[in-house]
Design a protein around this motif. Sequence first.
Motif, PDB file in Angstrom:
ATOM      1  N   LEU A  34       0.519  -1.069   0.222  1.00  0.00           N
ATOM      2  CA  LEU A  34      -0.279   0.278  -0.066  1.00  0.00           C
ATOM      3  C   LEU A  34      -0.124   1.255  -0.196  1.00  0.00           C
ATOM      4  O   LEU A  34       0.703   2.027  -0.472  1.00  0.00           O
ATOM      5  N   LEU A  35       2.243   1.167   0.788  1.00  0.00           N
ATOM      6  CA  LEU A  35       2.743   2.345   0.328  1.00  0.00           C
ATOM      7  C   LEU A  35       3.899   2.493   0.077  1.00  0.00           C
ATOM      8  O   LEU A  35       5.297   3.627  -0.318  1.00  0.00           O
ATOM      9  N   ALA A  36       4.673   1.998  -0.771  1.00  0.00           N
ATOM     10  CA  ALA A  36       4.705   2.029  -1.773  1.00  0.00           C
ATOM     11  C   ALA A  36       5.078   2.930  -2.959  1.00  0.00           C
ATOM     12  O   ALA A  36       3.737   3.013  -3.371  1.00  0.00           O
ATOM     13  N   HIS A  37       5.933   3.450  -3.029  1.00  0.00           N
ATOM     14  CA  HIS A  37       6.422   4.673  -3.963  1.00  0.00           C
ATOM     15  C   HIS A  37       7.670   4.451  -4.191  1.00  0.00           C
ATOM     16  O   HIS A  37       8.372   4.585  -3.796  1.00  0.00           O
ATOM     17  N   GLN A  38       7.614   5.461  -5.822  1.00  0.00           N
ATOM     18  CA  GLN A  38       9.075   4.873  -6.398  1.00  0.00           C
ATOM     19  C   GLN A  38      10.124   6.093  -5.165  1.00  0.00           C
ATOM     20  O   GLN A  38      11.451   6.622  -5.496  1.00  0.00           O
ATOM     21  N   ALA A  39       9.952   7.432  -4.653  1.00  0.00           N
ATOM     22  CA  ALA A  39      10.088   8.671  -4.195  1.00  0.00           C
ATOM     23  C   ALA A  39      10.669   8.190  -2.435  1.00  0.00           C
ATOM     24  O   ALA A  39      11.541   8.574  -1.748  1.00  0.00           O
ATOM     25  N   THR A  40      10.087   7.141  -2.439  1.00  0.00           N
ATOM     26  CA  THR A  40      10.450   7.359  -0.890  1.00  0.00           C
ATOM     27  C   THR A  40      10.996   4.871  -1.101  1.00  0.00           C
ATOM     28  O   THR A  40      11.088   5.454   0.727  1.00  0.00           O
ATOM     29  N   ALA A  41      10.975   4.643  -1.386  1.00  0.00           N
ATOM     30  CA  ALA A  41      11.676   3.156  -1.898  1.00  0.00           C
ATOM     31  C   ALA A  41      13.190   3.485  -0.903  1.00  0.00           C
ATOM     32  O   ALA A  41      13.722   4.252  -1.541  1.00  0.00           O
ATOM     33  N   PRO A  42      13.575   1.975  -0.588  1.00  0.00           N
ATOM     34  CA  PRO A  42      14.619   2.399  -0.279  1.00  0.00           C
ATOM     35  C   PRO A  42      15.714   1.897  -1.044  1.00  0.00           C
ATOM     36  O   PRO A  42      15.016   1.715  -2.757  1.00  0.00           O
ATOM     37  N   LEU A  43      17.174   2.543  -1.547  1.00  0.00           N
ATOM     38  CA  LEU A  43      17.470   2.606  -2.334  1.00  0.00           C
ATOM     39  C   LEU A  43      18.845   1.260  -2.177  1.00  0.00           C
ATOM     40  O   LEU A  43      20.234   1.364  -2.226  1.00  0.00           O
ATOM     41  N   ASP A  44      18.014   0.386  -1.901  1.00  0.00           N
ATOM     42  CA  ASP A  44      18.706  -1.381  -1.457  1.00  0.00           C
ATOM     43  C   ASP A  44      17.529  -1.995  -2.732  1.00  0.00           C
ATOM     44  O   ASP A  44      17.108  -2.025  -3.520  1.00  0.00           O
ATOM     45  N   GLU A  45      18.144  -3.402  -2.419  1.00  0.00           N
ATOM     46  CA  GLU A  45      17.768  -4.656  -3.172  1.00  0.00           C
ATOM     47  C   GLU A  45      16.558  -4.458  -2.491  1.00  0.00           C
ATOM     48  O   GLU A  45      15.224  -4.880  -3.857  1.00  0.00           O
ATOM     49  N   GLU A  46      15.767  -3.999  -1.529  1.00  0.00           N
ATOM     50  CA  GLU A  46      14.487  -4.354  -1.717  1.00  0.00           C
ATOM     51  C   GLU A  46      13.214  -3.221  -1.524  1.00  0.00           C
ATOM     52  O   GLU A  46      12.485  -3.774  -2.574  1.00  0.00           O
ATOM     53  N   GLY A  47      14.033  -2.463  -1.773  1.00  0.00           N
ATOM     54  CA  GLY A  47      13.549  -0.732  -2.869  1.00  0.00           C
ATOM     55  C   GLY A  47      13.122  -1.138  -4.084  1.00  0.00           C
ATOM     56  O   GLY A  47      12.258  -1.250  -4.645  1.00  0.00           O
ATOM     57  N   PHE A  48      14.391  -1.953  -5.489  1.00  0.00           N
ATOM     58  CA  PHE A  48      14.348  -2.685  -6.231  1.00  0.00           C
ATOM     59  C   PHE A  48      13.216  -3.150  -6.891  1.00  0.00           C
ATOM     60  O   PHE A  48      12.528  -3.151  -8.024  1.00  0.00           O
ATOM     61  N   ALA A  49      13.257  -4.465  -5.262  1.00  0.00           N
ATOM     62  CA  ALA A  49      10.976  -5.195  -5.479  1.00  0.00           C
ATOM     63  C   ALA A  49      11.045  -4.473  -5.930  1.00  0.00           C
ATOM     64  O   ALA A  49       9.894  -4.707  -5.838  1.00  0.00           O
ATOM     65  N   MET A  50      10.504  -3.560  -4.438  1.00  0.00           N
ATOM     66  CA  MET A  50       8.963  -2.526  -4.705  1.00  0.00           C
ATOM     67  C   MET A  50       8.384  -2.279  -5.914  1.00  0.00           C
ATOM     68  O   MET A  50       6.949  -2.324  -6.185  1.00  0.00           O
ATOM     69  N   VAL A  51       9.805  -1.503  -5.798  1.00  0.00           N
ATOM     70  CA  VAL A  51       9.473  -0.139  -7.406  1.00  0.00           C
ATOM     71  C   VAL A  51       9.126  -1.380  -9.084  1.00  0.00           C
ATOM     72  O   VAL A  51       8.553  -1.291  -9.341  1.00  0.00           O
ATOM     73  N   ALA A  52       9.856  -2.660  -8.570  1.00  0.00           N
ATOM     74  CA  ALA A  52       9.703  -2.920  -9.560  1.00  0.00           C
ATOM     75  C   ALA A  52       8.189  -3.635 -10.023  1.00  0.00           C
ATOM     76  O   ALA A  52       7.800  -4.097 -10.478  1.00  0.00           O
ATOM     77  N   ALA A  53       7.755  -4.111  -8.616  1.00  0.00           N
ATOM     78  CA  ALA A  53       6.291  -4.633  -8.474  1.00  0.00           C
ATOM     79  C   ALA A  53       5.155  -3.813  -8.646  1.00  0.00           C
ATOM     80  O   ALA A  53       4.378  -3.720  -8.763  1.00  0.00           O
TER      81      ALA A  53
END
Length: 127
Positions: A34-53
Motif C-alpha cells: 500500500l505504501l510503495a512509492h518510487q520516491a520513498t522506496a529504499p535505495l537497496d535490493e528491497e527497494g528495487f523489488a518494491m518499485v519493480a512490483a
Amino acid sequence: LVVCWAPRWFLPTLPLAVAFWLRLLRNPAWRKCLLAHQATAPLDEEGFAMVAALGDSRRMAFWVERVVRSYGGQVLSLKAMDRFASLIFRARKPVMSFAELLECLRTDASESFIKWPPVLAPLNAEG
C-alpha cells in the motif's frame, strides 16, 4: 457511497474505516504494497523489488535516477533512462540484483545518459 445517500451514517462508520486501514497497515506485506512509492522506496535490493512490483517503467526510472544521484552521478537523458528502466524488470520482478544494477549503471553502456564524477586516487604520503 452510503454516506451520499445517508449522511447520518458518516460519523458512526468513521471508526470502522479507521480500524480497517489500521488493520491493513499492521501487516508488513500489505504495508509494503500500500505504501510503495518510487520516491520513498529504499535505495537497496528491497527497494528495487518494491518499485519493480509497481510495474511501471517511469516509476522505475525515477527510482533509478534517485540511485544514480545518491552515488554522485547525474542523469543526462531522461528518455534514455526510461528506456533503460523498462529493461531492468519483467513481470513485476527485477531481472538482476541491486549489485548488478549498480555495476550496469557504471559500465560504458550507460555513459551515454549518465555522467559520473571522476574517480580520483587517494593521496598518499608523498602527495
